[in-house]
Scaffold this active site. Structure first.
Site, PDB file in Angstrom:
ATOM      1  CD  GLN A   9      37.220  41.964  48.777  1.00 21.85           C
ATOM      2  OE1 GLN A   9      38.263  41.403  48.465  1.00 21.85           O
ATOM      3  NE2 GLN A   9      36.420  41.490  49.697  1.00 21.85           N
ATOM      4  CG  HIS A  38      39.223  44.748  43.920  1.00 17.15           C
ATOM      5  ND1 HIS A  38      38.994  43.502  44.461  1.00 17.15           N
ATOM      6  CD2 HIS A  38      40.218  45.295  44.667  1.00 17.15           C
ATOM      7  CE1 HIS A  38      39.822  43.302  45.485  1.00 17.15           C
ATOM      8  NE2 HIS A  38      40.565  44.383  45.632  1.00 17.15           N
ATOM      9  CB  CYS A  75      42.545  55.346  27.355  1.00 19.14           C
ATOM     10  SG  CYS A  75      43.836  55.555  26.108  1.00 19.14           S
ATOM     11  N   PRO A 131      29.138  31.058  54.347  1.00 19.45           N
ATOM     12  CG  PRO A 131      28.474  30.122  52.293  1.00 19.45           C
ATOM     13  CD  PRO A 131      28.854  31.410  52.945  1.00 19.45           C
ATOM     14  CD  GLU A 132      32.397  26.325  52.767  1.00 19.43           C
ATOM     15  OE1 GLU A 132      33.165  25.742  53.551  1.00 19.43           O
ATOM     16  OE2 GLU A 132      31.419  25.781  52.200  1.00 19.43           O
ATOM     17  CB  ALA A 146      25.011  36.939  51.593  1.00 20.87           C
TER      18      ALA A 146
HETATM   19  C1  BJW Z   1      29.340  33.125  50.121  1.00 19.59           C
HETATM   20  C2  BJW Z   1      28.247  32.607  49.419  1.00 19.59           C
HETATM   21  C3  BJW Z   1      26.955  33.069  49.790  1.00 19.59           C
HETATM   22  C4  BJW Z   1      30.035  31.719  48.610  1.00 19.59           C
HETATM   23  N1  BJW Z   1      26.851  33.970  50.793  1.00 19.59           N
HETATM   24  N2  BJW Z   1      29.201  34.020  51.105  1.00 19.59           N
HETATM   25  C5  BJW Z   1      50.172  40.873  51.420  1.00 19.59           C
HETATM   26  C6  BJW Z   1      50.464  39.530  51.541  1.00 19.59           C
HETATM   27  C7  BJW Z   1      50.429  38.686  50.418  1.00 19.59           C
HETATM   28  C8  BJW Z   1      50.093  39.179  49.167  1.00 19.59           C
HETATM   29  C9  BJW Z   1      49.789  40.510  49.055  1.00 19.59           C
HETATM   30  C10 BJW Z   1      49.840  41.332  50.166  1.00 19.59           C
HETATM   31  N3  BJW Z   1      49.495  42.581  49.759  1.00 19.59           N
HETATM   32  C11 BJW Z   1      49.226  42.554  48.440  1.00 19.59           C
HETATM   33  C12 BJW Z   1      49.407  41.304  47.973  1.00 19.59           C
HETATM   34  C13 BJW Z   1      49.239  40.858  46.589  1.00 19.59           C
HETATM   35  C14 BJW Z   1      47.797  40.667  46.202  1.00 19.59           C
HETATM   36  C15 BJW Z   1      47.146  39.644  47.131  1.00 19.59           C
HETATM   37  O1  BJW Z   1      46.395  39.943  48.029  1.00 19.59           O
HETATM   38  N4  BJW Z   1      47.425  38.378  46.875  1.00 19.59           N
HETATM   39  C16 BJW Z   1      46.857  37.289  47.673  1.00 19.59           C
HETATM   40  C17 BJW Z   1      45.916  36.474  46.789  1.00 19.59           C
HETATM   41  C18 BJW Z   1      47.962  36.484  48.252  1.00 19.59           C
HETATM   42  N5  BJW Z   1      47.062  41.933  46.208  1.00 19.59           N
HETATM   43  C19 BJW Z   1      47.156  42.787  45.202  1.00 19.59           C
HETATM   44  O2  BJW Z   1      47.903  42.575  44.274  1.00 19.59           O
HETATM   45  C20 BJW Z   1      46.332  44.066  45.286  1.00 19.59           C
HETATM   46  N6  BJW Z   1      47.174  45.173  45.027  1.00 19.59           N
HETATM   47  C21 BJW Z   1      48.075  45.618  45.896  1.00 19.59           C
HETATM   48  O3  BJW Z   1      48.149  45.208  47.026  1.00 19.59           O
HETATM   49  O4  BJW Z   1      48.876  46.595  45.382  1.00 19.59           O
HETATM   50  C22 BJW Z   1      49.981  47.073  46.139  1.00 19.59           C
HETATM   51  C23 BJW Z   1      50.589  48.179  45.340  1.00 19.59           C
HETATM   52  C24 BJW Z   1      50.749  49.418  45.921  1.00 19.59           C
HETATM   53  C25 BJW Z   1      51.335  50.467  45.183  1.00 19.59           C
HETATM   54  C26 BJW Z   1      51.705  50.252  43.857  1.00 19.59           C
HETATM   55  C27 BJW Z   1      51.523  49.030  43.275  1.00 19.59           C
HETATM   56  C28 BJW Z   1      50.962  47.980  44.012  1.00 19.59           C
HETATM   57  C29 BJW Z   1      45.271  44.070  44.201  1.00 19.59           C
HETATM   58  C30 BJW Z   1      44.273  42.994  44.357  1.00 19.59           C
HETATM   59  C31 BJW Z   1      43.336  43.006  43.158  1.00 19.59           C
HETATM   60  C32 BJW Z   1      42.386  41.844  43.176  1.00 19.59           C
HETATM   61  N7  BJW Z   1      41.739  41.732  41.901  1.00 19.59           N
HETATM   62  C33 BJW Z   1      40.690  40.724  41.697  1.00 19.59           C
HETATM   63  C34 BJW Z   1      40.244  40.786  40.213  1.00 19.59           C
HETATM   64  C35 BJW Z   1      39.398  42.034  39.953  1.00 19.59           C
HETATM   65  C36 BJW Z   1      38.937  42.131  38.546  1.00 19.59           C
HETATM   66  C37 BJW Z   1      38.087  40.965  38.104  1.00 19.59           C
HETATM   67  O5  BJW Z   1      37.095  40.621  38.732  1.00 19.59           O
HETATM   68  O6  BJW Z   1      38.425  40.401  37.097  1.00 19.59           O
HETATM   69  O7  BJW Z   1      39.600  41.009  42.575  1.00 19.59           O
HETATM   70  S1  BJW Z   1      41.172  39.083  42.161  1.00 19.59           S
HETATM   71  C38 BJW Z   1      39.619  38.631  42.834  1.00 19.59           C
HETATM   72  O8  BJW Z   1      39.773  38.390  44.250  1.00 19.59           O
HETATM   73  C39 BJW Z   1      38.731  39.870  42.704  1.00 19.59           C
HETATM   74  C40 BJW Z   1      38.020  39.887  44.027  1.00 19.59           C
HETATM   75  O9  BJW Z   1      37.517  41.172  44.319  1.00 19.59           O
HETATM   76  C41 BJW Z   1      39.101  39.433  44.975  1.00 19.59           C
HETATM   77  C42 BJW Z   1      38.583  38.923  46.285  1.00 19.59           C
HETATM   78  O10 BJW Z   1      37.820  37.792  46.141  1.00 19.59           O
HETATM   79  P1  BJW Z   1      36.537  37.591  47.046  1.00 19.59           P
HETATM   80  O11 BJW Z   1      35.554  38.644  46.777  1.00 19.59           O
HETATM   81  O12 BJW Z   1      36.946  37.406  48.454  1.00 19.59           O
HETATM   82  O13 BJW Z   1      35.932  36.234  46.407  1.00 19.59           O
HETATM   83  P2  BJW Z   1      36.375  34.713  46.602  1.00 19.59           P
HETATM   84  O14 BJW Z   1      35.914  33.983  45.405  1.00 19.59           O
HETATM   85  O15 BJW Z   1      37.790  34.599  46.992  1.00 19.59           O
HETATM   86  O16 BJW Z   1      35.520  34.242  47.858  1.00 19.59           O
HETATM   87  C43 BJW Z   1      34.123  34.176  47.860  1.00 19.59           C
HETATM   88  C44 BJW Z   1      33.666  33.936  49.281  1.00 19.59           C
HETATM   89  O17 BJW Z   1      32.252  33.936  49.292  1.00 19.59           O
HETATM   90  C45 BJW Z   1      34.108  32.577  49.852  1.00 19.59           C
HETATM   91  O18 BJW Z   1      34.629  32.767  51.158  1.00 19.59           O
HETATM   92  C46 BJW Z   1      32.817  31.765  49.904  1.00 19.59           C
HETATM   93  O19 BJW Z   1      32.774  30.846  50.981  1.00 19.59           O
HETATM   94  C47 BJW Z   1      31.794  32.856  50.069  1.00 19.59           C
HETATM   95  N8  BJW Z   1      30.438  32.549  49.601  1.00 19.59           N
HETATM   96  N9  BJW Z   1      28.697  31.744  48.484  1.00 19.59           N
HETATM   97  C48 BJW Z   1      27.968  34.420  51.415  1.00 19.59           C
HETATM   98  N10 BJW Z   1      25.855  32.626  49.181  1.00 19.59           N
HETATM   99 ZN    ZN Z   2      42.967  57.530  25.182  1.00 19.03          ZN
END
Ligand code: BJW
Ligand code: ZN
Length: 231
Positions: free
Chosen positions: A90, A108, A116, A203-204, A220
């Site tokens: 991701q 992602h 563009c 860790p969580e 990790a």
């Molecule tokens: C450690 C550690 C160590 C700490 N070792 N671990 C169904 C139900 C409800 C909502 C939805 C649903 N389906 C879709 C949605 C909406 C939405 C969604 O999921 N919302 C929820 C938040 C409720 N999803 C979307 O909108 C997605 N699109 C979609 O579904 O489209 C449908 C569609 C179809 C057809 C046409 C049109 C639409 C898109 C999601 C895009 C997410 N984008 C982001 C930003 C990317 C760009 C950027 O970086 O700026 O992606 S948001 C952000 O969250 C980023 C990440 O990839 C993503 C996930 O986060 P991640 O990686 O899990 O990080 P954290 O910070 O949450 O967690 C870190 C973890 O690490 C923690 O658990 C710590 O404990 C742990 N950790 N240190 C190991 N050392």
């Molecule tokens: Zn262009």
């Protein structure tokens, strides 16, 4: 691990935490300081493209100065040890590639590419000279980071590759992912339903901790190198 033919690894922001890249959620997470609705949606970009560009520039600067950590290298070392392998990430930071991983599905997008809004052309961020913010494509259209914001569809080919890998693997490792953002959060559950052994490394606790086969509570960078050594 020894008896698995097909390994799928899913990574989230937590795998880059030990490199110094902030995660999104949690106590030092980006969303503590910044509101996702104001930064990571198309509406936000249309409202204030300059603010969103500046936020991505800030994060690019952060990322360019950090290095992959032992967890990224451990995953790279796993790549050739299985008949089939896919790393589904991701993360947009490109640290897996910098650690040498090749078989990657970036769900992602990637912060080092732009797209563009008018002609759809994908370009390398190195091509961008920030004379104006937001920068423009050769066609005159506005450039945006080639990442997936909330409410946007994931790249179709890449998502189907990831779904296929989750469905067909024997073992899935979910590393540093909060399991809150869909559709990525469903991949470990899909693997479970299809008979794979699923291990979470975090860790969580997360919403899937109680459902997976093993939940290893640790960082990790500590856990993965040890797993790989004992494989
Ligand atoms: C450690 C550690 C160590 C700490 N070792 N671990 C169904 C139900 C409800 C909502 C939805 C649903 N389906 C879709 C949605 C909406 C939405 C969604 O999921 N919302 C929820 C938040 C409720 N999803 C979307 O909108 C997605 N699109 C979609 O579904 O489209 C449908 C569609 C179809 C057809 C046409 C049109 C639409 C898109 C999601 C895009 C997410 N984008 C982001 C930003 C990317 C760009 C950027 O970086 O700026 O992606 S948001 C952000 O969250 C980023 C990440 O990839 C993503 C996930 O986060 P991640 O990686 O899990 O990080 P954290 O910070 O949450 O967690 C870190 C973890 O690490 C923690 O658990 C710590 O404990 C742990 N950790 N240190 C190991 N050392
Ligand atoms: Zn262009």
């Amino acid at each position: 691990m020894r008896s698995s033919r097909f390994l799928t690894v899913l990574t989230g922001a937590g795998i880059s935490a030990e490199s110094g890249v902030p995660t999104f959620r949690g106590k030092d997470g980006l969303w503590r300081k910044f509101n996702p609705q104001e930064l990571a949606t198309m509406d936000a970009f249309m409202r204030n493209p300059r603010l969103v560009w500046e936020w991505y520039e800030y994060r690019r600067k952060l990322i360019q100065d950090v290095q992959p950590n032992p967890a990224h290298y451990a995953i790279k070392d796993l790549e050739d040890g299985f008949e089939e392998f896919l790393l589904v990430t991701q993360n947009i930071d490109g640290l897996h590639q910098r650690a040498g991983s090749r078989k990657i599905a970036e769900l992602h997008g990637n912060i080092w590419r732009n797209r563009c809004l008018r002609c759809g052309r994908i370009s390398d961020h190195k091509e961008v000279y920030l004379r104006e913010i937001p920068p423009k494509c050769a066609c005159g259209g506005t450039l945006r980071p080639d990442v997936v914001w909330f409410g946007e569809a994931l790249p179709q080919e890449i998502l189907s590759q990831a779904l296929q890998a989750a469905q067909s693997c024997n073992l899935l490792l979910s590393v540093g992912a909060s399991a809150l953002v869909q559709p990525a959060a469903s991949l470990p559950l899909l693997a479970l339903r299809n008979g794979a052994f699923v291990v979470e490394i975090n860790p969580e606790p997360t919403p899937i901790s109680e459902r997976v086969n093993e939940s290893i509570r640790g960082k990790a960078g500590d856990v993965l190198p040890r797993l790989v050594k004992r494989q």
